[in-house]
Structure formats: structure tokens, C-alpha cells
Design a protein around this motif. Sequence first.
Motif, PDB file in Angstrom:
ATOM      1  N   SER A 403       0.824  -1.212   0.000  1.00 23.71           N
ATOM      2  CA  SER A 403       0.000   0.000   0.000  1.00 23.71           C
ATOM      3  C   SER A 403       0.858   1.261   0.000  1.00 23.71           C
ATOM      4  N   GLN A 540       2.141   5.812 -10.266  1.00 19.28           N
ATOM      5  CA  GLN A 540       1.058   6.375  -9.454  1.00 19.28           C
ATOM      6  C   GLN A 540       1.430   6.300  -7.981  1.00 19.28           C
ATOM      7  N   SER A 542       1.086   6.303  -3.781  1.00 20.59           N
ATOM      8  CA  SER A 542       0.211   5.551  -2.880  1.00 20.59           C
ATOM      9  C   SER A 542      -1.021   6.372  -2.521  1.00 20.59           C
ATOM     10  N   ASP A 543      -2.128   5.666  -2.332  1.00 24.16           N
ATOM     11  CA  ASP A 543      -3.382   6.330  -1.973  1.00 24.16           C
ATOM     12  C   ASP A 543      -3.538   6.536  -0.474  1.00 24.16           C
ATOM     13  N   GLN A 544      -2.681   5.901   0.337  1.00 24.86           N
ATOM     14  CA  GLN A 544      -2.865   5.935   1.785  1.00 24.86           C
ATOM     15  C   GLN A 544      -1.779   6.712   2.524  1.00 24.86           C
ATOM     16  N   GLN A 549      -0.714  11.642  -2.480  1.00 23.47           N
ATOM     17  CA  GLN A 549      -1.812  10.684  -2.527  1.00 23.47           C
ATOM     18  C   GLN A 549      -3.037  11.320  -3.193  1.00 23.47           C
ATOM     19  N   GLY A 550      -3.677  10.501  -4.046  1.00 24.07           N
ATOM     20  CA  GLY A 550      -4.829  10.984  -4.790  1.00 24.07           C
ATOM     21  C   GLY A 550      -4.507  11.498  -6.169  1.00 24.07           C
TER      22      GLY A 550
END
Length: 685
Positions: A403, A540, A542-544, A549-550
Motif C-alpha cells: 500500500s 502512481q 500511494s493512496d494511503q 496521494q490521490g
Amino acid sequence: MRRMSVYPQHGTALENLGLTAQEIRQEVENNTSELVSDLSDLSAGARFQAIRSLPMSYNERKTIRNRVNNIKLSKTILPTDCRQQMSLSFRRFRASLISTRQRLVVWQDTLKEIGGRFGTSVLSYFLFLKWLLKFNVFSFVINFCFITIPQIVHAPNISHVTGFRGLELLTGVGYFNQTVLFYGGYDGEVIVSKPAYNMQLAYFFTIAAYMVLCGLSLIYSMSRTFQKNFVLETGPVSGGAWRLLCSWDFSVVNEKAIQYNKNNLGIQLKESLSERLQMKNKISLSDRIKHLSLNLVAWLLCLLLAVGSGAGIYFLGTEQLTFSFNQDPNDLVSEASTLLLPVVVSLINLIVPLLYSLIGKMETYSNPRAKIYISITRNIILKMSLLGILCFYWLNFVPDRISCWESFVGQSVYRLLIIDFIFCLLGIFFGEFLRNVIGTMCIQSLGVPEFDIARNVLDLIYAQTLAWIGIYFSPLLPAMQVLKLFIIFYLKKLSLSMNCQPPKHTGRAAQIQTVFIALLFFPSFVGALSVVAFTVWSLQPSDQCGPFQGLKTPFYTIFNWTDSIQGPPETNWVWWIFENVLRSELFYYLISLIVLVITFFLWQITQGRKQLIKSLRAQIVNGGKDKAFLLNKLQNVQKQRREIASYSPQPFRRSMRGSVPTVAQEFDQTPHYNPNWINTLPMDM
């Protein structure tokens, strides 16, 4: 301007010159006044050099200087005493600044001591280490000021706190996982202040500015050292005569180091002579084929070792990544298992170069320096291939399975640096200390170990490459590199003083140092820059966790920023430059074309200077031949005259003694006055 003594020689008979003493003094005073007038019109630096180069005694030059100073002071507005006091105060202030600056220079006295005891070849390693230290100090300062401090002051991005267990110092996980040491400890929120502080822009531009400045500094240093050590030291000036007469290192004061330098100079002269003899001796076709076959076999074995090592690291990394998913992250055993990969990498970097040395013994090269360069090339291929495999593994497999993959990569680089530092300490103890004990007490035929400059510098390049790769994933990684370089400097200095001797085969140490800087730029810096650029432009985030992020890619933070400044009229020009200039392929095409044109012109200038240097050297050689020819002709003429004089009839010479003038009469040494006697002297005396 006349650069000569304006006073007549002592002991001159004035009555033979035909002038009275008063006229002589008047003539001397006129010429002195003219010289003082010419000197007073010069600048301070040129006047100092001109007075210093006058062919006069110290008292005469002092008199000239005082008269010039009096003329200069008479033209000033300030009083003499006030101006002298101001000048004296300024000189004292400048001297104090220089003294303070010298005290603030890191390791200045230590480096002088190393150069005095072991010579410039060993000193080049410590200067290279100090140069890398400056890079990391600069990186730590800007990262800490523009990234870490705003994040700490705003709000640390910590989701949960894990107790400190001690193993984190080696692995970087656990307690350090949510700290500002790694990428996951930062967020992308805009800090509310006047003006607002955008963490995404700060993170992006700080890393980008540091990489650009490092690249420019490396290019400048590489060009300067290449010009100094390759362009200016090629040709006859770097031959045996130059080594014998001009290459002595006068900074060495230690008796043992002086003896080492004598031996090194003798070895260099032997190598230079052997190179010339080998160039003259033609090798038979069968021997040439034999040598070429051995070299190809050696290269094949070295490449197979590098490929096998890279494949082993790749499969070990993938297996370790699968193993980490099946274990509890709080388990000490699983945390310690993360050290397996960096330990194996360090073992490969330690053992495979030794195998390269054994393989190199089967090769034969006509040029001794070629063997050094080939050894360096093989080692750099091994180290960079291992780092390439690791980067491929990090950027292609880790983002899809973890993640917060940026923190995982930063922790992996952290472990590699820590284990490399531990192996460096073990190498100092086992490779130098125990080797010295065995060579001096047990097996004296081994002798004292030499300080391997090439291996130590390649280790520094490897560690610096890791620091550049990990700077995006761990902004405070340069702090650890600074601490590591400080410790290595003092340990290497202590080990050098107690356990090692300078290398016997130094070769052209300055040129090898230029090669090291070139290797630091390519493939080290270029490879690290490629990894960071690929991460920013293509992967890309990490989203967390992390500041980006995002977003689709970290580079999209620039697009968001330009969209936010498009509306206000006062910032519309920034948006126009970004959209129409920076995002245009034509702009980069023109920049590349301009760089190529400038490079071509500089290359042409360099070629012209080389031709000029060759022509000047040819003129020097021709001038020496002309002098030798004239000396031979003069000796022949003198020899002929002596032979003619020896065969002259003795009675004839006696009878002619009364009528023919004697030698003293024919060559009268009585001085005759010339009214323009001063102007007859050369102007460049």
C-alpha cells in the motif's frame, strides 16, 4: 617602462666615462623620476608586480616604492595618517577573515597531515570523501528546512505509534515507519499561513532543485578536472623528463612517506619506459591471438559473474517480498529477515571483486594503466547492475503489492546503506588491521597492506548512488550519509596511519581522480536521476500515505498548481509560460540544439588550443636544436682557431711582436662613454 637598475655600477671610473659626478647623478635622477612616474600610473596590483620584478637590490626597490607611494598619497584627499590607519585596519580585518575562514574549513589540518605523510594519491581519496560530504550536507539542509520542519510544525502524519525495540536502527521499519524519516510521514495538505505553504510543491521542487544543482556541480567539476588532468597533461610534457624533474610531491615531510614517494617515482619511470618498449616491440600474430583470447575469456567470466549475481538478487527480492506478506509485521523474526537481501548484496560486493582480481591475473595488457581502468570498469558494472536490478524490482513489483510502497523502497535503501556501512567497518578491521598484524608478525613476506584507493572510492560512489536514489523516498537519508562519511573519514585516517602504506602503483593519480568524478556522474548520478524521474513522471503514488496521494502521478501537482494560478491576472503569465513553453516539445528541441552548438564551438576551441600547444612545443624543440647546432659550430670554430694558432711559426711571432698589437691592446677593455647608454639595454630586463 624600463625594468632595470637606474644606478651605475659601483667602482666605475667616472673620468673614463667623460662625465662629471654631478652629470652622472643628474642622469640617474632623471631616469629614476621617469620610472617612478610610469609606476604611479599603474594599478595597485600591476605596480606591486612591476616593482617586485625590477632587477635591483632590496634597498633600491624600497626607495622606488616609497617615492611612488608618496606621489600616490599626494594625490589623495584624505590626510596621510588617516589613510594609512584605514589601510592598516582594512588589512588586519582581511587577515582576520582569512584566518577565521581557514579555521572553519573542515579537516584542513588533517588533510595537510595526510598529504604530508602519504602523498597526494592517498589524499585524493579523502578529498573525494569531503566533496561527497558537501553534497549530503547541502541536501540535508534544504530537505530539513523546506520539507521536514514545515511538516513537524504543522502536524506529523502519524496514524499509530509503535514502541521502539532497537532493531529499527538496522531495518528502518517499526517505530521509524511513520516518522518523517520516510515518505509516508508526510502529507500533501496546504499549511494555512500567510502565504500558504503547499507541501506537495515544496516536496517536488526541493528534490528537483537538489538534483539539478548536483548535476550542474558534477558537470562543472568533471570539465575542470578533465581540462586540468587530461588536456593540459598530454604530450611530451608528461613524459619521463617531466616525471623526473617536475613531479615530486613537495608537501610530503615524513621520512617514511618520502621513501614511498621515491619508490613510486621509480616504478612510474619503469612503467613509462616499459610502455615505450612495448610500443616498439611488435608482438607476433599468434601471441596477439592468445592474449586476445585470454582477455575475452576473462571478460566473459566477469560478465557471467555479474549476470549471475543480478539474477540471484532478483529472485531473492521477489521471494522476500512474498514472504513478507505471510508474516506478522510486528514479529521480530520477519523484521530481521528484511536484512537478508542487503547482507547478500554486500557480500557480493565484497567477494566478487576478489574473484575479478584472480581472473585478472590470467590477462596480459601492454599498458599498466589499462589493467587499472579495466578493473574499475568491471567493478562499476557489477555494482551498477545490482542497483539496476534492485530498482527494477522496486519500481515494477513493489507498487502493485504494498500500500505505502514509497516508504518500503526508502526502508530498503536505508537497510542497504546501513549494511554497507557495517561491512565497511568490518573491512577496516579484518582487511587492514588483521592483515597488518599477520603481515608484520606472522607472515612477514606479506608485508604491510597497501591502501587501495580505487576500491575505497568505488565504495563511496556506490553509497552515494544509494543516497541519490533514496532521497525521494527518504528525505532525511542524507543525514545518515553525513554521519556515515564522518565516521568513515576518521576510521580510514586511523587505519591508514596504523595499518596501511601508500600504494606502490599510483600511476597518474590526478587522471584516475577525474575518472572517478566521471563515474560519479555517469552511471551513478544519471542512473539515480533516471529512477527519480521515472517515479515522478510515470508511477502512481500511494493512496494511503505521502504528500502526493490521490494524484495520477506526482508531476500532476504542477498541473494543479498552474490551474490554480490561471485565474488571477497578475499570475496569468506564469500559466502561459508553463503551457506554451515548458510543455512544448519545440522548446526542449531548441534547448538541445543550442547546447549541441555550444558544445561544438567549445570542442573546436579546444582543438585549436591543442594545435597551438603542439606548434609551440615544436618551436621549443626546434629552438633547442638550433642552439645545439650553433654550439657545435662555435666549438668547431674555436677548435680550428686553436689548431691554427698552434701551427704558427715561433720566430715569426717574435719578430712581429713589436709591430703587431698584443691581445690586450687589440681587445681594449677600457669603457667608452655612450650618451644613450641606458637605452642600449634590453627593454625586458
